[in-house]
Write a protein that holds these residues in place. Structure first.
Motif, short mmCIF file in Angstrom:
data_model
loop_
_atom_site.label_atom_id
_atom_site.label_comp_id
_atom_site.label_asym_id
_atom_site.label_seq_id
_atom_site.Cartn_x
_atom_site.Cartn_y
_atom_site.Cartn_z
N TRP A 36 0.89 -1.04 -0.05
CA TRP A 36 -0.05 0.14 0.00
C TRP A 36 0.87 1.22 0.10
CZ3 TRP A 36 -5.30 0.08 -0.50
CH2 TRP A 36 -6.04 -1.06 -0.33
N THR A 49 3.03 0.29 3.65
CA THR A 49 3.28 -1.10 4.04
C THR A 49 3.09 -2.16 3.16
OG1 THR A 49 2.34 -2.76 5.64
CG2 THR A 49 0.85 -1.36 4.48
N THR A 58 5.74 -9.14 6.82
CA THR A 58 5.19 -7.61 6.48
C THR A 58 6.29 -6.56 7.14
OG1 THR A 58 4.31 -7.83 8.91
CG2 THR A 58 2.79 -8.21 7.25
N TYR A 60 6.50 -2.14 7.42
CA TYR A 60 5.75 -0.78 7.75
C TYR A 60 6.56 0.23 7.81
CZ TYR A 60 2.10 -4.06 9.32
OH TYR A 60 1.06 -5.04 9.46
N ILE A 70 -1.54 -4.67 7.79
CA ILE A 70 -1.58 -5.42 6.64
C ILE A 70 -2.02 -6.93 6.88
CG2 ILE A 70 0.83 -5.78 6.11
CD1 ILE A 70 0.24 -5.02 3.33
N ARG A 72 -2.97 -10.65 4.35
CA ARG A 72 -3.18 -11.22 3.04
C ARG A 72 -4.08 -12.52 3.21
NH1 ARG A 72 0.15 -14.51 4.59
NH2 ARG A 72 1.10 -16.22 3.39
N VAL A 79 -6.14 -8.30 0.03
CA VAL A 79 -5.18 -7.96 0.99
C VAL A 79 -5.83 -6.93 1.61
CG1 VAL A 79 -2.97 -6.62 1.58
CG2 VAL A 79 -3.10 -8.46 -0.35
N LEU A 81 -6.04 -3.85 4.68
CA LEU A 81 -5.02 -2.75 5.47
C LEU A 81 -6.11 -2.15 6.52
CD1 LEU A 81 -2.69 -1.24 6.03
CD2 LEU A 81 -3.34 0.62 4.43
N CYS A 96 -3.10 0.63 -3.92
CA CYS A 96 -2.75 -0.97 -3.81
C CYS A 96 -1.97 -1.12 -5.05
CB CYS A 96 -3.97 -2.11 -3.51
SG CYS A 96 -3.45 -3.58 -3.28
#
Length: 125
Positions: A36, A49, A58, A60, A70, A72, A79, A81, A96
């Protein structure tokens, strides 16, 4: 080709929560990472992120750690957020993006080939 579509977003007051989602379709098997990014008026697009598609690691930026999550779903090719304790400075269009490049997850837009159109998130003070 891989298609990316965002949903969610909206207007919330500071301190509240919001969730945005990203749906992948088409050649989803080529996905290596989903990120994102956000872009506020007059500012450059900023990495927020990302998640590795296989393994789920992940990443960030510091300003959202502890507030954004986040996640998935490989089976559904989505995905999400989750954004908690939102601040006015989080106001931006959220994009995205998906990458088919293996290796280290990138934090620059140029490494992501597949993009959604964005969804507006506005946080009022």
């Amino acid at each position: 080709q891989l298609q990316v579509v965002e949903s969610g977003g909206g207007l919330v007051q500071a301190g509240n929560s919001l969730r945005v989602s990203c749906a992948l379709s088409g050649r989803t098997m080529i996905t290596e990472a989903v990120a994102w990014f956000r872009q506020a008026p007059g500012r450059e697009r900023e990495f927020v992120t990302a998640v590795k598609w296989r393994g789920g690691t992940t990443y960030y930026i510091d300003s959202v750690k502890g507030r954004f999550t986040i996640a998935r779903d490989n089976a559904e090719n989505t995905v999400t957020l989750q954004m908690n304790n939102l601040k006015p400075e989080d106001t931006a269009v959220y994009y995205c993006a998906a990458s088919s490049l293996a290796g280290v997850v990138a934090r620059v837009p140029e490494r992501y080939r597949y993009w959604g159109r964005g969804t507006q998130v506005t946080v009022s003070s």
